[in-house]
Design an enzyme around this catalytic site. Structure first.
Site, PDB file in Angstrom:
ATOM      1  N   CYS A  64       0.803  -1.226   0.000  1.00  0.00           N
ATOM      2  CA  CYS A  64       0.000   0.000   0.000  1.00  0.00           C
ATOM      3  C   CYS A  64       0.838   1.280   0.000  1.00  0.00           C
ATOM      4  O   CYS A  64       0.316   2.357  -0.245  1.00  0.00           O
ATOM      5  CB  CYS A  64      -0.975   0.009   1.175  1.00  0.00           C
ATOM      6  SG  CYS A  64      -0.199   0.248   2.784  1.00  0.00           S
ATOM      7  N   HIS A 101      -1.614  11.442  15.594  1.00  0.00           N
ATOM      8  CA  HIS A 101      -2.181  10.672  14.488  1.00  0.00           C
ATOM      9  C   HIS A 101      -1.132   9.711  13.958  1.00  0.00           C
ATOM     10  O   HIS A 101       0.020  10.091  13.729  1.00  0.00           O
ATOM     11  CB  HIS A 101      -2.624  11.635  13.371  1.00  0.00           C
ATOM     12  CG  HIS A 101      -3.050  10.945  12.120  1.00  0.00           C
ATOM     13  ND1 HIS A 101      -4.260  10.306  12.005  1.00  0.00           N
ATOM     14  CD2 HIS A 101      -2.407  10.788  10.934  1.00  0.00           C
ATOM     15  CE1 HIS A 101      -4.353   9.794  10.787  1.00  0.00           C
ATOM     16  NE2 HIS A 101      -3.245  10.067  10.121  1.00  0.00           N
ATOM     17  N   HIS A 104      -4.423   4.696   9.724  1.00  0.00           N
ATOM     18  CA  HIS A 104      -5.753   4.090   9.738  1.00  0.00           C
ATOM     19  C   HIS A 104      -5.626   2.579   9.823  1.00  0.00           C
ATOM     20  O   HIS A 104      -4.579   2.015   9.486  1.00  0.00           O
ATOM     21  CB  HIS A 104      -6.528   4.476   8.473  1.00  0.00           C
ATOM     22  CG  HIS A 104      -6.893   5.919   8.423  1.00  0.00           C
ATOM     23  ND1 HIS A 104      -6.024   6.894   7.975  1.00  0.00           N
ATOM     24  CD2 HIS A 104      -8.014   6.577   8.802  1.00  0.00           C
ATOM     25  CE1 HIS A 104      -6.609   8.079   8.072  1.00  0.00           C
ATOM     26  NE2 HIS A 104      -7.810   7.912   8.564  1.00  0.00           N
ATOM     27  N   ASP A 108      -8.592  -5.670   5.976  1.00  0.00           N
ATOM     28  CA  ASP A 108      -8.116  -6.500   4.864  1.00  0.00           C
ATOM     29  C   ASP A 108      -6.708  -7.039   5.096  1.00  0.00           C
ATOM     30  O   ASP A 108      -5.963  -7.293   4.159  1.00  0.00           O
ATOM     31  CB  ASP A 108      -8.167  -5.709   3.557  1.00  0.00           C
ATOM     32  CG  ASP A 108      -7.319  -4.449   3.575  1.00  0.00           C
ATOM     33  OD1 ASP A 108      -6.652  -4.166   4.607  1.00  0.00           O
ATOM     34  OD2 ASP A 108      -7.301  -3.728   2.564  1.00  0.00           O
ATOM     35  N   ARG A 116      -5.233  -4.527   8.948  1.00  0.00           N
ATOM     36  CA  ARG A 116      -4.044  -3.885   8.378  1.00  0.00           C
ATOM     37  C   ARG A 116      -3.951  -2.485   8.952  1.00  0.00           C
ATOM     38  O   ARG A 116      -4.726  -1.602   8.622  1.00  0.00           O
ATOM     39  CB  ARG A 116      -4.136  -3.808   6.852  1.00  0.00           C
ATOM     40  CG  ARG A 116      -2.999  -2.996   6.225  1.00  0.00           C
ATOM     41  CD  ARG A 116      -3.028  -3.054   4.704  1.00  0.00           C
ATOM     42  NE  ARG A 116      -4.291  -2.659   4.128  1.00  0.00           N
ATOM     43  CZ  ARG A 116      -4.591  -1.437   3.674  1.00  0.00           C
ATOM     44  NH1 ARG A 116      -3.699  -0.469   3.724  1.00  0.00           N
ATOM     45  NH2 ARG A 116      -5.790  -1.187   3.165  1.00  0.00           N
ATOM     46  N   CYS A 118      -2.295   0.665   8.712  1.00  0.00           N
ATOM     47  CA  CYS A 118      -1.545   1.397   7.695  1.00  0.00           C
ATOM     48  C   CYS A 118      -1.018   2.666   8.367  1.00  0.00           C
ATOM     49  O   CYS A 118      -1.777   3.599   8.648  1.00  0.00           O
ATOM     50  CB  CYS A 118      -2.496   1.719   6.544  1.00  0.00           C
ATOM     51  SG  CYS A 118      -1.733   2.501   5.139  1.00  0.00           S
TER      52      CYS A 118
END
Length: 137
Positions: A64, A101, A104, A108, A116, A118
């Site tokens: 990704c 932060h 996310h 999947d 996951r 990310c």
């Protein structure tokens, strides 16, 4: 890389990308993060407050463009927030200690969790288990 030190970073010590990601819920460009291809053994910490977040054993290549993990180091390490930006629903993840932060989480990922995480490299600090050397994302 430097030897690991047990210190937190103030907002003023963050570079522009680190501040954008951690304090403004931004996203670094895909495939640009320093820790994306890191394959060393160790722990990933919050860049801002040094809370342990992920263990290298849970990192995987999702393709990704950002470091991906299938589970946090502990249940209490991450805060989950509904995110409705960009006309979609996602689950934002933040450091539970300082609320920086991180990225996310998506449903999947691989077994055993199917998740996951990310995560932006710019929100992480990696400490090598063998050498103690540190890399800030």
């Amino acid at each position: 890389m430097t030897k690991s030190q047990n210190i937190s970073l103030s907002i003023e010590q963050l570079n522009k990308m680190q501040r954008y990601v951690t304090q403004e819920a931004g996203t670094e460009p895909p495939f640009s993060g320093k820790l994306l291809h890191n394959k060393k053994n160790g722990i990933y910490y919050c860049l801002c407050c040094r809370q342990p977040l992920f263990v290298s054993d849970t990192k995987f290549d999702s393709g990704c463009g950002w470091p991906s993990f299938y589970q946090p180091i502990s249940d209490g390490a991450i805060t989950y927030i509904d995110d409705y930006s960009h006309n979609m629903h996602r689950i934002e993840v933040r450091c539970s200690q300082c609320q920086a932060h991180l990225g996310h989480v998506f449903p999947d990922g691989p077994k055993p969790t199917g998740e996951r995480f990310c995560i932006n490299s710019a929100a992480l600090r990696f400490v090598d288990k063998e050498t103690g050397e540190e890399t800030a994302g």
